[in-house]
Design an enzyme around this catalytic site. Structure first.
Site: not given
Length: 234
Positions: A59, A86, A89, A173
């Protein structure tokens, strides 16, 4: 969860019967913006012996630091369970630093922004730590271009990260959103960087080294499946 795992069991049995065995390991994913990470972490541990191999949190990064879910990560560590976060990014080095040093992530989902700590071939302290600890980077070239984390496939930091011998892996992904597959991602890298079978084997072995399955299984897949298959191509 029971229905998903039952489907995987059936599918694996059918594949084995057809002479093409597959190994499926499931990750359960919580979302940064929600408040259910502890519940999902407990669910992952509950099903750890029947197909769930790890926990993930995904998220929006900006405004939703992984430290908000520290209770879940500490619980997973106490349970000796694997998890990936995650990070790096849509947000930069602070997100990566928190994921590793505060939360204890085994792998980094994306982690592409670690290049912000690299000048030429000189690594900053965080980049050096990630490389030296062999923390896997789950790099997703097409998705990273679509989200703006990389300007193009040809300019994707995966080329530099491979040259500097990070534990770089290739991933899709979201295959639906990116309209991609592992074969397509590999082909894009071949086109952009001139990679051959040896480079693709390197990425593939990196991925298996980093899988959340027992060491002896990883070793068997590398030595009995991956290397022999690439040897035929090489």
């Amino acid at each position: 969860m029971e229905a998903v795992l039952a489907g995987f069991t059936d599918g694996a049995a059918q594949a084995a019967a057809a002479g093409r065995p597959i190994r499926i390991g499931t990750l359960l994913t919580a979302m940064r913006h929600a408040a259910r990470s502890q519940e999902i972490a407990e669910l992952a541990v509950r099903f750890r012996d029947v197909g769930v191999v790890g926990f993930d949190i995904a998220g929006a990064e900006a405004g939703f630091p992984p430290t908000r879910h520290l209770d879940a990560f500490e619980y997973l560590q106490r349970e000796n369970f694997h998890f990936t976060i995650h990070a790096g990014e849509a947000f930069g080095l602070p997100s990566i630093w928190q994921a590793i040093q505060w939360c204890g992530a085994d792998r980094l989902g994306h982690g592409v922004r670690i290049v912000d700590d690299i000048t030429g071939d000189v690594l900053g302290r965080l980049a050096a730590y990630v490389r030296d600890k062999r923390i896997p980077l789950e790099l997703c070239p097409s998705s990273n271009v679509q989200t703006g984390a990389a300007p193009s496939i040809a300019e994707h930091p995966i080329g530099l990260l491979r040259d500097l011998r990070f534990r770089a892996t290739v991933n899709t992904d979201n295959r639906l959103m990116s309209g991609t597959s592992m074969s397509r991602e590999m082909a894009l890298l071949v086109e952009a960087f001139g990679y051959g079978w040896s480079e693709l084997q390197w990425f593939t072995i990196n991925a298996m080294k980093s899988a959340f399955i027992p060491f002896d299984e990883r070793l068997a897949i590398i030595n009995e499946i991956i290397k022999p298959a690439y040897a035929k191509l090489l």
